[in-house]
Write a protein that holds these residues in place. Structure first.
Motif, PDB file in Angstrom:
ATOM      1  N   HIS A 153     -13.343   5.675   5.368  1.00 38.26           N
ATOM      2  CA  HIS A 153     -12.534   5.975   4.187  1.00 38.26           C
ATOM      3  C   HIS A 153     -13.231   6.970   3.265  1.00 38.26           C
ATOM      4  O   HIS A 153     -12.638   7.972   2.833  1.00 38.26           O
ATOM      5  CB  HIS A 153     -12.227   4.687   3.422  1.00 38.26           C
ATOM      6  CG  HIS A 153     -11.472   4.926   2.151  1.00 38.26           C
ATOM      7  ND1 HIS A 153     -12.111   5.118   0.938  1.00 38.26           N
ATOM      8  CD2 HIS A 153     -10.135   5.031   1.894  1.00 38.26           C
ATOM      9  CE1 HIS A 153     -11.205   5.332  -0.006  1.00 38.26           C
ATOM     10  NE2 HIS A 153     -10.007   5.268   0.559  1.00 38.26           N
ATOM     11  N   THR A 203     -12.032  10.998   2.721  1.00 37.51           N
ATOM     12  CA  THR A 203     -11.315  11.234   1.460  1.00 37.51           C
ATOM     13  C   THR A 203     -12.180  11.999   0.460  1.00 37.51           C
ATOM     14  O   THR A 203     -11.670  12.748  -0.355  1.00 37.51           O
ATOM     15  CB  THR A 203     -10.875   9.908   0.809  1.00 37.51           C
ATOM     16  OG1 THR A 203     -12.016   9.064   0.622  1.00 37.51           O
ATOM     17  CG2 THR A 203      -9.843   9.198   1.653  1.00 37.51           C
ATOM     18  N   HIS A 252      -7.754   8.068  10.961  1.00 33.76           N
ATOM     19  CA  HIS A 252      -7.695   7.641   9.563  1.00 33.76           C
ATOM     20  C   HIS A 252      -6.295   7.134   9.217  1.00 33.76           C
ATOM     21  O   HIS A 252      -5.290   7.618   9.748  1.00 33.76           O
ATOM     22  CB  HIS A 252      -8.078   8.797   8.645  1.00 33.76           C
ATOM     23  CG  HIS A 252      -8.261   8.397   7.224  1.00 33.76           C
ATOM     24  ND1 HIS A 252      -7.300   8.606   6.269  1.00 33.76           N
ATOM     25  CD2 HIS A 252      -9.286   7.775   6.598  1.00 33.76           C
ATOM     26  CE1 HIS A 252      -7.725   8.138   5.105  1.00 33.76           C
ATOM     27  NE2 HIS A 252      -8.929   7.634   5.283  1.00 33.76           N
ATOM     28  N   SER A 253      -6.242   6.156   8.327  1.00 36.90           N
ATOM     29  CA  SER A 253      -4.965   5.533   7.964  1.00 36.90           C
ATOM     30  C   SER A 253      -3.955   6.546   7.433  1.00 36.90           C
ATOM     31  O   SER A 253      -2.743   6.404   7.647  1.00 36.90           O
ATOM     32  CB  SER A 253      -5.197   4.440   6.912  1.00 36.90           C
ATOM     33  OG  SER A 253      -5.843   4.976   5.765  1.00 36.90           O
TER      34      SER A 253
END
Length: 432
Positions: free
Chosen positions: A188, A192, A338-339
């Motif tokens: 994460h 990001t 990645h989400s």
């Protein structure tokens, strides 16, 4: 050294007595949320040595008002319904419900050894379980299961050897759980916030808003961009062979969605097509470092192509993603995982019983990435490093479990005796 096994007896020869349990009334709140651990089937992990706590607790009044019993710490416990034969023991005094039995060892039988014996015969207990919806086994039938009983002096050594492996397995499981949490957090943060010129994570957007810009994919660093997946590839994203024909030994392996169930692609498990058929689909031939995505069934699952699959092909259910010279292959693999990217992929999935994504939609999936490949490489390197560490621990765990299974079979049946270990222990005591 292999010897004749222990004489086959029944489990009741190792058990002096047994005790069942019960459930306090759910209609009386005061019976619940007390200080007494109350064990049910859901508290029994597979092949675990110890239960330290339970999901539910009861009060003293709940214990006294029900058929439950308080079992002393160190007593083997076994499930006789649902997870039939699954066994463990508690590290503290514990109440049990009606699906669990406490087994008290016979004279000359240690609790630790009895637990290992119960775990060893679990497959036999499962095989004898009856019931259409919920399977169970009668206590008397369970005690009649054939079980080899080791000599009294050998039992503690057998338990010690197997408990040592249990400890290693438990500790490795804890390490894996921690690594998974670290990996998730790192994934994460890196995808990001990225990495600045000093090799450090950028501060979060909430702390340094001037370092970020808002996009349809959320906040990303100023030096990043959001582009369709197709702009990160050196060739058109495509699927593979429509009809692979019968399996051809020593032919060209092709990757199906079923081959993507694990954490890596394994050459030995794959079917092969003829070189003639594969030659008609050179567009979907994969190279080391390419990315393969499942575009049917488990849509969005991505794996890297290892060197052992250089020149392999695909089927209609999988697609080839070949990173271009401006894209780091490891970074792109993690960016797709990645989400943020997975949400975009799932929005394009069509069908309920037969889920799939079209190549056209896949090519347009937005991917946020650093413009500079050096930052991509550093992100990919850090994520690959923790993933390798995680895989190493998982491989060790698999080996430890296999070793324990083999040792249980050897030591508990008596095919391999612990006589050398007993002699060593006696010698150590004599020299103490």
């Amino acid at each position: 050294m292999s010897e004749q096994g222990y004489q086959p007896l029944t489990l009741r020869n190792a058990v002096a007595g047994h005790l069942g349990g019960g459930t306090p009334s759910r209609q009386v709140p005061s019976y619940w949320r007390g200080q007494i651990p109350w064990a049910s089937v859901k508290d029994f992990p597979e092949q675990s040595r110890i239960i330290e706590d339970t999901e539910e607790h009861i009060s003293t009044s709940g214990l006294n008002a029900s058929a439950s019993n308080l079992i002393p710490a160190g007593t083997p416990l076994v499930c006789t319904r649902m997870a039939v034969g699954r066994a463990t023991m508690s590290s503290v005094p514990m109440a049990i419900n009606q699906d669990v039995k406490a087994l008290f060892p016979a004279p000359g039988v240690s609790s630790a050894y009895l637990l290992k014996l119960l775990q060893f015969i679990q497959p036999k207990a499962e095989a004898q379980a009856v019931g259409s919806t919920v399977k169970g086994i009668r206590t008397q039938d369970y005690l009649d299961i054939e079980a080899p009983i080791a000599d009294t002096d050998a039992q503690p050594v057998i338990a010690l050897v197997l408990n040592t492996l249990d400890t290693a397995i438990h500790e490795t499981q804890a390490i894996i759980a921690k690594l998974k949490a670290v990996k998730l957090g790192l994934l994460h943060d890196l995808l990001t916030r990225g990495i600045d010129a000093n090799g450090e994570l950028r501060p979060p957007q909430s702390e340094a808003p001037d370092l970020y810009k808002k996009t349809d994919q959320g906040w990303i660093p100023l030096s990043w961009d959001v582009r369709p997946l197709s702009e990160y590839t050196s060739s058109e994203i495509t699927y593979g062979i429509v009809q692979a024909g019968p399996h051809i030994p020593n032919g060209v392996p092709y990757i199906r969605t079923g081959d993507m169930s694990g954490d890596s692609l394994v050459r030995e498990a794959m079917l092969c097509t003829s070189r003639r058929i594969a030659g008609s689909y050179t567009r979907s031939e994969v190279r080391t470092g390419d990315i393969v995505m499942a575009i049917r069934a488990t849509v969005g699952k991505v794996l890297s192509v290892p060197s052992t699959l250089e020149g392999a092909n695909l089927t209609q259910g999988t697609a080839k993603i070949s990173p271009n010279a401006s894209t780091d292959e490891s970074f792109l693999l993690w960016a797709i995982r990645h989400s943020r990217s997975q949400r975009a992929i799932q929005l394009e999935v069509k069908g309920t019983t037969f889920a799939e994504i079209t190549l056209g939609a896949l090519r347009q999936v937005p991917i946020a990435a650093p413009v500079k490949i050096n930052e991509q490489r550093e992100i990919g390197k850090r994520l690959a490093a923790i993933d390798m560490q995680l895989q190493s621990e998982q491989q060790y765990l698999a080996k430890a479990r296999a070793k324990k299974s083999g040792l249980m079979d050897d030591l508990l049946t008596g095919r391999v005796r612990v006589t050398p270990l007993l002699a060593e222990i006696a010698q150590q005591k004599g020299s103490a």
